[in-house]
Design an enzyme around this catalytic site. Structure first.
Site, PDB file in Angstrom:
ATOM      1  N   CYS A   2       0.858  -1.189   0.000  1.00  0.00           N
ATOM      2  CA  CYS A   2       0.000   0.000   0.000  1.00  0.00           C
ATOM      3  C   CYS A   2       0.888   1.230   0.000  1.00  0.00           C
ATOM      4  O   CYS A   2       2.034   1.191   0.422  1.00  0.00           O
ATOM      5  CB  CYS A   2      -0.866   0.007   1.251  1.00  0.00           C
ATOM      6  SG  CYS A   2      -1.874  -1.452   1.394  1.00  0.00           S
ATOM      7  N   ARG A  27       3.852   0.847  -6.830  1.00  0.00           N
ATOM      8  CA  ARG A  27       3.870  -0.192  -5.797  1.00  0.00           C
ATOM      9  C   ARG A  27       2.749  -1.205  -5.995  1.00  0.00           C
ATOM     10  O   ARG A  27       2.708  -2.228  -5.345  1.00  0.00           O
ATOM     11  CB  ARG A  27       3.729   0.449  -4.416  1.00  0.00           C
ATOM     12  CG  ARG A  27       4.856   1.382  -4.043  1.00  0.00           C
ATOM     13  CD  ARG A  27       4.486   2.189  -2.830  1.00  0.00           C
ATOM     14  NE  ARG A  27       4.327   1.348  -1.667  1.00  0.00           N
ATOM     15  CZ  ARG A  27       5.249   1.218  -0.700  1.00  0.00           C
ATOM     16  NH1 ARG A  27       6.378   1.888  -0.801  1.00  0.00           N
ATOM     17  NH2 ARG A  27       5.062   0.449   0.327  1.00  0.00           N
ATOM     18  N   TRP A  75      -3.647  -2.219  -1.500  1.00  0.00           N
ATOM     19  CA  TRP A  75      -3.464  -3.513  -2.176  1.00  0.00           C
ATOM     20  C   TRP A  75      -4.143  -4.513  -1.261  1.00  0.00           C
ATOM     21  O   TRP A  75      -3.651  -4.798  -0.171  1.00  0.00           O
ATOM     22  CB  TRP A  75      -1.965  -3.807  -2.311  1.00  0.00           C
ATOM     23  CG  TRP A  75      -1.635  -4.862  -3.313  1.00  0.00           C
ATOM     24  CD1 TRP A  75      -1.567  -4.714  -4.676  1.00  0.00           C
ATOM     25  CD2 TRP A  75      -1.324  -6.239  -3.057  1.00  0.00           C
ATOM     26  NE1 TRP A  75      -1.227  -5.907  -5.267  1.00  0.00           N
ATOM     27  CE2 TRP A  75      -1.076  -6.865  -4.300  1.00  0.00           C
ATOM     28  CE3 TRP A  75      -1.234  -7.003  -1.915  1.00  0.00           C
ATOM     29  CZ2 TRP A  75      -0.745  -8.198  -4.424  1.00  0.00           C
ATOM     30  CZ3 TRP A  75      -0.888  -8.345  -2.039  1.00  0.00           C
ATOM     31  CH2 TRP A  75      -0.663  -8.936  -3.282  1.00  0.00           C
ATOM     32  N   ASN A 101      -0.787   0.343   6.285  1.00  0.00           N
ATOM     33  CA  ASN A 101      -0.142  -0.630   5.400  1.00  0.00           C
ATOM     34  C   ASN A 101       0.325  -1.761   6.299  1.00  0.00           C
ATOM     35  O   ASN A 101       1.028  -1.518   7.280  1.00  0.00           O
ATOM     36  CB  ASN A 101       1.054   0.008   4.681  1.00  0.00           C
ATOM     37  CG  ASN A 101       1.726  -0.984   3.723  1.00  0.00           C
ATOM     38  OD1 ASN A 101       1.146  -2.024   3.390  1.00  0.00           O
ATOM     39  ND2 ASN A 101       2.928  -0.673   3.308  1.00  0.00           N
ATOM     40  N   GLY A 102      -0.094  -2.996   6.001  1.00  0.00           N
ATOM     41  CA  GLY A 102       0.324  -4.120   6.838  1.00  0.00           C
ATOM     42  C   GLY A 102      -0.877  -5.021   7.133  1.00  0.00           C
ATOM     43  O   GLY A 102      -1.935  -4.884   6.537  1.00  0.00           O
ATOM     44  N   GLU A 485      15.450 -16.849 -14.041  1.00  0.00           N
ATOM     45  CA  GLU A 485      15.113 -15.417 -14.019  1.00  0.00           C
ATOM     46  C   GLU A 485      14.493 -14.999 -15.346  1.00  0.00           C
ATOM     47  O   GLU A 485      13.515 -14.241 -15.372  1.00  0.00           O
ATOM     48  CB  GLU A 485      16.372 -14.595 -13.707  1.00  0.00           C
ATOM     49  CG  GLU A 485      16.241 -13.102 -13.895  1.00  0.00           C
ATOM     50  CD  GLU A 485      15.161 -12.447 -13.033  1.00  0.00           C
ATOM     51  OE1 GLU A 485      14.644 -13.101 -12.113  1.00  0.00           O
ATOM     52  OE2 GLU A 485      14.840 -11.283 -13.291  1.00  0.00           O
ATOM     53  N   LYS A 489      10.783 -13.313 -15.735  1.00  0.00           N
ATOM     54  CA  LYS A 489      10.533 -12.042 -16.437  1.00  0.00           C
ATOM     55  C   LYS A 489       9.398 -12.205 -17.437  1.00  0.00           C
ATOM     56  O   LYS A 489       8.472 -11.403 -17.517  1.00  0.00           O
ATOM     57  CB  LYS A 489      11.804 -11.568 -17.153  1.00  0.00           C
ATOM     58  CG  LYS A 489      12.850 -11.010 -16.235  1.00  0.00           C
ATOM     59  CD  LYS A 489      12.534  -9.615 -15.768  1.00  0.00           C
ATOM     60  CE  LYS A 489      12.242  -9.348 -14.340  1.00  0.00           C
ATOM     61  NZ  LYS A 489      12.512 -10.160 -13.245  1.00  0.00           N
ATOM     62  N   GLU A 492       5.960 -12.835 -15.634  1.00  0.00           N
ATOM     63  CA  GLU A 492       5.340 -11.795 -14.798  1.00  0.00           C
ATOM     64  C   GLU A 492       4.885 -10.583 -15.601  1.00  0.00           C
ATOM     65  O   GLU A 492       4.033  -9.840 -15.129  1.00  0.00           O
ATOM     66  CB  GLU A 492       6.252 -11.373 -13.662  1.00  0.00           C
ATOM     67  CG  GLU A 492       7.495 -10.644 -14.041  1.00  0.00           C
ATOM     68  CD  GLU A 492       8.273 -10.205 -12.806  1.00  0.00           C
ATOM     69  OE1 GLU A 492       7.651  -9.842 -11.792  1.00  0.00           O
ATOM     70  OE2 GLU A 492       9.495 -10.252 -12.849  1.00  0.00           O
ATOM     71  N   HIS A 508      14.897 -35.497 -17.586  1.00  0.00           N
ATOM     72  CA  HIS A 508      14.207 -36.138 -16.445  1.00  0.00           C
ATOM     73  C   HIS A 508      12.724 -35.769 -16.422  1.00  0.00           C
ATOM     74  O   HIS A 508      12.119 -35.713 -15.354  1.00  0.00           O
ATOM     75  CB  HIS A 508      14.893 -35.725 -15.139  1.00  0.00           C
ATOM     76  CG  HIS A 508      16.303 -36.208 -15.053  1.00  0.00           C
ATOM     77  ND1 HIS A 508      16.645 -37.518 -14.796  1.00  0.00           N
ATOM     78  CD2 HIS A 508      17.464 -35.544 -15.258  1.00  0.00           C
ATOM     79  CE1 HIS A 508      17.956 -37.638 -14.822  1.00  0.00           C
ATOM     80  NE2 HIS A 508      18.493 -36.464 -15.101  1.00  0.00           N
ATOM     81  N   LYS A 607       5.214  -4.132  -6.322  1.00  0.00           N
ATOM     82  CA  LYS A 607       6.671  -3.980  -6.396  1.00  0.00           C
ATOM     83  C   LYS A 607       7.361  -4.559  -5.166  1.00  0.00           C
ATOM     84  O   LYS A 607       8.395  -5.166  -5.258  1.00  0.00           O
ATOM     85  CB  LYS A 607       7.054  -2.509  -6.534  1.00  0.00           C
ATOM     86  CG  LYS A 607       8.550  -2.250  -6.614  1.00  0.00           C
ATOM     87  CD  LYS A 607       9.175  -2.968  -7.787  1.00  0.00           C
ATOM     88  CE  LYS A 607      10.686  -2.832  -7.833  1.00  0.00           C
ATOM     89  NZ  LYS A 607      11.292  -3.712  -8.863  1.00  0.00           N
TER      90      LYS A 607
HETATM   91  C1  AGP Z   1      10.930  -9.684  -9.799  1.00  0.00           C
HETATM   92  O1  AGP Z   1      10.759  -9.205 -11.128  1.00  0.00           O
HETATM   93  C2  AGP Z   1       9.674  -9.589  -8.974  1.00  0.00           C
HETATM   94  N1  AGP Z   1       9.103  -8.304  -9.014  1.00  0.00           N
HETATM   95  C3  AGP Z   1       9.816 -10.174  -7.594  1.00  0.00           C
HETATM   96  O2  AGP Z   1      10.167 -11.533  -7.767  1.00  0.00           O
HETATM   97  C4  AGP Z   1      10.888  -9.528  -6.676  1.00  0.00           C
HETATM   98  O3  AGP Z   1      12.171  -9.802  -7.170  1.00  0.00           O
HETATM   99  C5  AGP Z   1      10.762 -10.162  -5.284  1.00  0.00           C
HETATM  100  O4  AGP Z   1       9.495  -9.838  -4.777  1.00  0.00           O
HETATM  101  C6  AGP Z   1      11.855  -9.712  -4.305  1.00  0.00           C
HETATM  102  O5  AGP Z   1      11.763  -8.329  -4.100  1.00  0.00           O
HETATM  103  P1  AGP Z   1      12.940  -7.611  -3.264  1.00  0.00           P
HETATM  104  O6  AGP Z   1      14.207  -7.743  -4.069  1.00  0.00           O
HETATM  105  O7  AGP Z   1      12.492  -6.199  -3.113  1.00  0.00           O
HETATM  106  O8  AGP Z   1      13.061  -8.327  -1.951  1.00  0.00           O
END
Ligand code: AGP
Length: 612
Positions: A2, A27, A75, A101-102, A485, A489, A492, A508, A607
């Site tokens: 949030c 965010r 959020w 937030n939380g 990774e 990408k 997501e 496997h 984020k």
């Molecule tokens: C990566 O593209 C994602 N947005 C997500 O996996 C992110 O890397 C993960 O939430 C960790 O975030 P941080 O590095 O702020 O801890």
């Protein structure tokens, strides 16, 4: 998750609050609300589902005057995405208002007790309980807001970043934090409290971060910080050197593309002043004071989530090969619940761009609980992980705005290489090899620039493969985490299925999926596992699978077997992940743009994942 902004000062609050919350849109959120109070206590309130622009439409033609107010982007965690659940929330009397937030873990029992005392609730949120709890304490004990808040907070279990006001006590904001970030932007006859520095940068660069279980009393002229026993806490002002422009797109269509292309610079920034080439070593100021302790560690846990976990996995290979320290990369959300067996001499390194990822932070706490040395590799200055680890290394790459992490990943790998140098040279890593690594590391930003010059070729490939719905990413050793990774990408931001596996794993089971409709991206550089990767490409081709190969410049062999080849410059195998990920970032970006998706705000994602 949030976004929170509060203002108290001499100027009209509305434009400052809206400007601040718009700078937090990255965010991730699903609804928003704003409250402004004038000097007579007149409330102006608006809430909306969806984008902040919907909130602005509601405010147009309304008289939102007042120099005191709060705004929130939500959020959803408890209760659906509705206007009623949007913050700010208030007590029965509509005097006490707050944004949060939380997650309040004991909100159900608090709510039941308050219902028995006759309180009535307007939302399904955990947050609203706090407003009624403060109301109850104020009423029962005849207290002011500043007296009631710490008492209420002591009854709360869970995480919060809170900004609270009572319309009967003008020009006072009470801010409180426990695990959810909150800072005070210090102004001239005004103060702005926010969950993220990007919200305040156009007004001030002077910030004071709140710590867990602290609250602040904020007026236009001043602020004071206390612990929950209401004992004054000392604080210091930090000067933030990110200007807001750094957080803007600077001509790129998306933050993500801007950040992909900023990697030569962000890598320079991460390496600046830290490479001791002649000594074949690294200078990590944040670790200096524990240098001798680090000499004695004999096992490392590298903990992260998502992209940060894949960076940790690269670090695992580096540290074992060159520092010869037994190292294990761990997923934060797994580590915090398994029963890790800590031994004397263990250390835990938390890797996190935001420094607020709840699962990674929890792993830090678990380690600290057991007396284990904790380090952080973090980007956001003053973030929870940065402040709760014993020492650490800042990434210095400026705000990473796009939800899809790119420059943070390459920076984390570069810093892990520095850490490998630092720890390796404390052990058996030779001067010659140390110098070799340091020299290669210093060339990386310019090599990244070379890789970026192939953006158009990669854009064409994304176009060529735009019709496919499934992708397999394959790599070995240092490039196995890069394959993972690359898959993340693509998933997501374009929402297509992609899987990253170690190439050797293909036989496997995974190879059963391969056919002409299931292309693969294979990281097949001329390194210690080159021949193995070539065989994997042959196996895929034998099943009519298409292959995009990432290869070493000058490799003619691979061109004969792969359908498409992206050539990359050569560097040390341990540093190849920094170069190899760039084409995968670009491929995912262009693929998603071709699908017309909101690249910087992918659906369902935020984020910074500050809740479990
Ligand atoms: C990566 O593209 C994602 N947005 C997500 O996996 C992110 O890397 C993960 O939430 C960790 O975030 P941080 O590095 O702020 O801890």
């Amino acid at each position: 998750m949030c976004g929170i902004v509060g203002y108290v000062g001499k100027r009209e609050a509305l434009p400052i609050l809206l400007d601040g919350i718009k700078n937090l849109e990255y965010r991730g959120y699903d609804s928003a609300g704003i409250l402004v109070v004038d000097s007579k206590g007149k409330l102006s309130l608006a809430k909306s589902v969806g984008k902040i622009s919907n909130l602005e439409k509601k405010i147009t033609n309304q008289n939102f005057s007042g120099s005191w107010g709060i705004v929130h982007s939500r959020w959803a965690t408890h209760g659906g995405v509705t206007e009623a659940n949007a913050h700010p929330h208030c007590d029965c009397s509509k005097n006490i208002w707050l944004v949060h937030n939380g997650i309040i873990e004991n909100f159900q029992e608090l709510k039941e007790a308050l219902l028995k005392r006759g309180h009535h609730f307007r939302s399904q949120t955990d947050t609203e309980v706090i407003a009624h709890l403060i109301e109850e304490i104020k009423k029962e004990k005849g207290l002011s807001l500043k007296e009631a808040v710490p008492l209420a907070l002591k009854k709360i279990q869970g995480t919060y970043g809170l900004v609270i006001l009572d319309r009967r006590e003008p020009h006072l904001l009470v801010a409180a934090r426990n695990f959810s970030p909150l800072l005070i932007g210090v102004g001239n006859q005004e103060n702005i409290v926010a969950s993220d520095v990007a919200a305040i940068l156009s007004h001030t660069r002077k910030v004071v971060y709140l710590n867990d279980r602290e609250y602040a009393l904020i007026t236009p002229q001043d602020f004071e910080i206390f612990n929950l026993d209401s004992q004054p806490i000392s604080w210091r002002v930090q000067e933030i050197d990110w200007d807001l422009k750094a957080a803007k797109k600077e001509g790129f269509p998306h933050f993500m593309l801007k950040e992909i292309f900023s990697q030569p610079q962000s890598l320079e920034d991460s390496l600046r002043g830290r490479l001791l080439i002649e000594e074949g070593n690294a200078k990590l100021g944040g670790l200096e004071r524990i240098k001798e302790t680090l000499r004695k560690i004999n096992r490392l846990y590298l903990v992260g989530c998502g992209t940060a976990y894949f960076a940790a996995k690269v670090g695992e290979y580096m540290l074992e090969e060159y520092a010869q320290i037994p190292t294990k990369a761990e997923i934060g959300s797994e580590f915090r619940y398994k029963k890790p067996v800590f031994l004397k001499g263990d250390a835990l390194v938390a890797i996190s761009q935001s420094g607020e990822t709840a699962d990674t932070l929890a792993a830090v706490r678990e380690a600290k609980e057991k007396g284990v040395l904790t380090l952080g590799i973090v980007n956001v200055v003053g973030s929870s992980i940065a402040r709760q680890t014993d020492a650490g290394v800042y990434q210095h790459i400026g705000p990473e705005i796009s939800v899809a992490s790119t420059k943070a990943f390459t920076s984390q790998i570069a810093i892990l290489a520095l850490l490998t140098l630092f720890l390796g040279r404390q052990r058996n890593l030779s001067l010659v090899m140390g110098k070799r690594i340091a020299q290669e590391l210093s060339k990386i930003p310019s090599l990244v620039k070379k890789v970026l010059s192939q953006a158009d070729l990669i854009k064409n490939l994304a176009n060529k493969y735009a019709g496919y719905k499934n992708f397999l990413f394959l790599g070995r050793k240092y490039n196995f985490p890069v394959a993972c990774e690359g898959a993340l990408k693509l998933k997501e931001i374009s929402y297509v299925h992609a899987e990253g596996i170690g190439s050797g794993e293909m036989k496997h089971g995974t190879i059963a999926m391969i056919d002409k409709n299931f292309p693969s991206i294979v990281l097949a550089f001329q390194d210690s596992v080159y021949e193995k990767n070539l065989s994997n490409i042959q196996e895929i081709k034998a099943r009519q699978g298409k292959v995009i190969a990432l290869a070493t410049q000058g490799d003619k062999k691979i061109k004969k077997i792969a359908d498409d080849v992206i050539y990359l410059p050569k560097t040390l195998e341990m540093l190849m992940p920094i170069l190899a990920v760039i084409p995968l970032q670009l491929f995912a970006y262009y693929f998603a743009v071709l699908k017309g998706l909101d690249v910087d705000h992918p659906r369902n994602l935020a984020k910074s994942v500050t809740v479990e």
